[in-house]
Motif scaffolding. Structure first.
Motif, PDB file in Angstrom:
ATOM      1  N   GLN A 144      13.999  -3.669  -8.036  1.00 16.10           N
ATOM      2  CA  GLN A 144      13.389  -2.455  -7.504  1.00 16.10           C
ATOM      3  C   GLN A 144      11.916  -2.685  -7.157  1.00 16.10           C
ATOM      4  O   GLN A 144      11.427  -2.165  -6.156  1.00 16.10           O
ATOM      5  CB  GLN A 144      13.529  -1.321  -8.516  1.00 16.10           C
ATOM      6  N   ILE A 145      11.230  -3.468  -7.974  1.00 19.64           N
ATOM      7  CA  ILE A 145       9.819  -3.769  -7.688  1.00 19.64           C
ATOM      8  C   ILE A 145       9.697  -4.585  -6.403  1.00 19.64           C
ATOM      9  O   ILE A 145       8.829  -4.325  -5.551  1.00 19.64           O
ATOM     10  CB  ILE A 145       9.191  -4.512  -8.877  1.00 19.64           C
ATOM     11  N   GLU A 146      10.566  -5.570  -6.229  1.00 21.24           N
ATOM     12  CA  GLU A 146      10.525  -6.385  -5.010  1.00 21.24           C
ATOM     13  C   GLU A 146      10.864  -5.557  -3.783  1.00 21.24           C
ATOM     14  O   GLU A 146      10.251  -5.740  -2.719  1.00 21.24           O
ATOM     15  CB  GLU A 146      11.500  -7.551  -5.158  1.00 21.24           C
ATOM     16  N   ALA A 147      11.817  -4.639  -3.892  1.00 19.39           N
ATOM     17  CA  ALA A 147      12.171  -3.796  -2.752  1.00 19.39           C
ATOM     18  C   ALA A 147      11.005  -2.894  -2.354  1.00 19.39           C
ATOM     19  O   ALA A 147      10.753  -2.667  -1.165  1.00 19.39           O
ATOM     20  CB  ALA A 147      13.402  -2.955  -3.087  1.00 19.39           C
ATOM     21  N   LEU A 148      10.252  -2.376  -3.331  1.00 20.48           N
ATOM     22  CA  LEU A 148       9.095  -1.537  -3.029  1.00 20.48           C
ATOM     23  C   LEU A 148       7.997  -2.341  -2.347  1.00 20.48           C
ATOM     24  O   LEU A 148       7.372  -1.865  -1.384  1.00 20.48           O
ATOM     25  CB  LEU A 148       8.571  -0.900  -4.311  1.00 20.48           C
ATOM     26  N   GLU A 149       7.754  -3.563  -2.805  1.00 24.36           N
ATOM     27  CA  GLU A 149       6.728  -4.396  -2.177  1.00 24.36           C
ATOM     28  C   GLU A 149       7.110  -4.765  -0.747  1.00 24.36           C
ATOM     29  O   GLU A 149       6.254  -4.754   0.156  1.00 24.36           O
ATOM     30  CB  GLU A 149       6.521  -5.655  -3.018  1.00 24.36           C
ATOM     31  N   ASN A 150       8.384  -5.060  -0.504  1.00 20.56           N
ATOM     32  CA  ASN A 150       8.825  -5.383   0.859  1.00 20.56           C
ATOM     33  C   ASN A 150       8.700  -4.173   1.779  1.00 20.56           C
ATOM     34  O   ASN A 150       8.359  -4.308   2.965  1.00 20.56           O
ATOM     35  CB  ASN A 150      10.267  -5.878   0.833  1.00 20.56           C
ATOM     36  N   ASP A 154       6.026  -4.034   5.103  1.00 20.03           N
ATOM     37  CA  ASP A 154       6.765  -4.142   6.360  1.00 20.03           C
ATOM     38  C   ASP A 154       5.883  -3.645   7.508  1.00 20.03           C
ATOM     39  O   ASP A 154       5.389  -2.515   7.494  1.00 20.03           O
ATOM     40  CB  ASP A 154       8.056  -3.330   6.273  1.00 20.03           C
ATOM     41  N   LYS A 155       5.702  -4.495   8.533  1.00 20.15           N
ATOM     42  CA  LYS A 155       4.849  -4.130   9.667  1.00 20.15           C
ATOM     43  C   LYS A 155       5.528  -3.126  10.596  1.00 20.15           C
ATOM     44  O   LYS A 155       4.849  -2.393  11.323  1.00 20.15           O
ATOM     45  CB  LYS A 155       4.465  -5.380  10.445  1.00 20.15           C
ATOM     46  N   THR A 156       6.833  -3.114  10.633  1.00 20.44           N
ATOM     47  CA  THR A 156       7.559  -2.190  11.508  1.00 20.44           C
ATOM     48  C   THR A 156       7.701  -0.792  10.892  1.00 20.44           C
ATOM     49  O   THR A 156       8.284   0.097  11.516  1.00 20.44           O
ATOM     50  CB  THR A 156       8.943  -2.748  11.814  1.00 20.44           C
ATOM     51  N   LYS A 157       7.194  -0.603   9.702  1.00 21.21           N
ATOM     52  CA  LYS A 157       7.300   0.703   9.040  1.00 21.21           C
ATOM     53  C   LYS A 157       6.323   1.680   9.689  1.00 21.21           C
ATOM     54  O   LYS A 157       5.168   1.351   9.961  1.00 21.21           O
ATOM     55  CB  LYS A 157       6.976   0.566   7.549  1.00 21.21           C
ATOM     56  N   MET A 158       6.789   2.879   9.951  1.00 22.69           N
ATOM     57  CA  MET A 158       5.961   3.929  10.555  1.00 22.69           C
ATOM     58  C   MET A 158       5.424   4.828   9.442  1.00 22.69           C
ATOM     59  O   MET A 158       6.191   5.488   8.739  1.00 22.69           O
ATOM     60  CB  MET A 158       6.774   4.750  11.551  1.00 22.69           C
ATOM     61  N   ASP A 159       4.106   4.817   9.304  1.00 18.77           N
ATOM     62  CA  ASP A 159       3.490   5.664   8.304  1.00 18.77           C
ATOM     63  C   ASP A 159       3.247   7.054   8.870  1.00 18.77           C
ATOM     64  O   ASP A 159       3.538   7.351  10.027  1.00 18.77           O
ATOM     65  CB  ASP A 159       2.195   5.042   7.801  1.00 18.77           C
ATOM     66  N   SER A 160       2.708   7.937   8.043  1.00 17.57           N
ATOM     67  CA  SER A 160       2.501   9.325   8.459  1.00 17.57           C
ATOM     68  C   SER A 160       1.461   9.434   9.573  1.00 17.57           C
ATOM     69  O   SER A 160       1.598  10.262  10.482  1.00 17.57           O
ATOM     70  CB  SER A 160       2.064  10.158   7.257  1.00 17.57           C
TER      71      SER A 160
END
Length: 227
Positions: A144-150, A154-160
């Motif tokens: 779960q910790i590794e999934a949160l860090e990834n 992630d550069k393709t993630k769209m923030d608010s």
């Protein structure tokens, strides 16, 4: 007259003794001097693992009881001030509980998540149904910790912030280029015509947008550059 003869005719002196009460025959004897009379003659106790502790709650008042019952309640610390206590499941305690069974409610204590240790005293809760729950500190799994860090890296993630800027940009160019909005308001960006009602609404929205921008000192034509 012969004394032996007088003893023969002497009336028998009455013998007085204290009655211990009637005891029905039969019954099942349990440790601690407890006798249980089952309802059915073929009664058999179910097989179960006895609990180590009991949760004892007083459900009747202490007043109007004999002094020996009040003494037992005081020794178990469930007198007028306290109503709940925890006792061991041993014959000596069970014999006392049997004498005051009409004044208390006994609930076996269970440990659905394991018995608590000395370090879990501040995280232990005893419920009314007898469940002793230990709310230990939970730690996340390594996956779960590794999934949160990834996810955060992630550069393709769209923030608010990106979503807000993109939504605002699409709102400004809903009818084409904002610099030519007054000319291309009669059609969509793909060239399809706009209804009269929607055209009128768009004109009102553009007018109010220009009005607010003029008050705030921002030019409508520079919105695209600011975004």
């Amino acid at each position: 007259m012969n004394r032996n003869l007088l003893k023969t005719f002497t009336p028998i002196q009455p013998i007085f003794c204290r009655s211990k009460g009637y005891k029905a025959p039969g019954g099942l004897r349990y440790p601690g001097g407890i006798t249980y009379y089952p309802r059915h003659p073929d009664h058999k106790d179910p097989e179960y693992t006895p609990s180590k502790l009991f949760r004892v709650e007083r459900i009747r008042p202490v007043k109007n009881n004999p002094w020996w019952l009040k003494t037992i309640l005081k020794e178990l610390k469930i007198d007028e001030e306290n109503r709940v206590t925890v006792v061991k499941n041993i014959p000596e305690i069970n014999a006392r509980l049997w004498k005051i069974k009409h004044l208390i409610k006994v609930t076996p204590i269970t440990f659905p998540y394991g018995e608590p240790s000395e370090n879990d005293i501040n995280h232990t809760i005893l419920k009314e149904n007898g469940q002793c729950v230990v709310t230990k500190t939970l730690t996340p799994h390594q996956s779960q910790i590794e999934a949160l860090e990834n996810f955060q890296s992630d550069k393709t993630k769209m923030d608010s912030t990106t979503i807000k800027n993109d939504s605002r940009y699409k709102w400004n160019i809903a009818f084409g280029d904002p610099t030519k909005a007054h000319k291309s308001i009669a059609q969509y960006c793909d060239g399809s015509p706009v209804s009269g009602t929607l055209k009128h609404t768009a004109e009102v929205v553009i007018f109010l947008d220009n009005l607010f921008d003029s008050v705030n000192g921002v030019c409508t034509y520079n919105k695209k550059k600011l975004i």
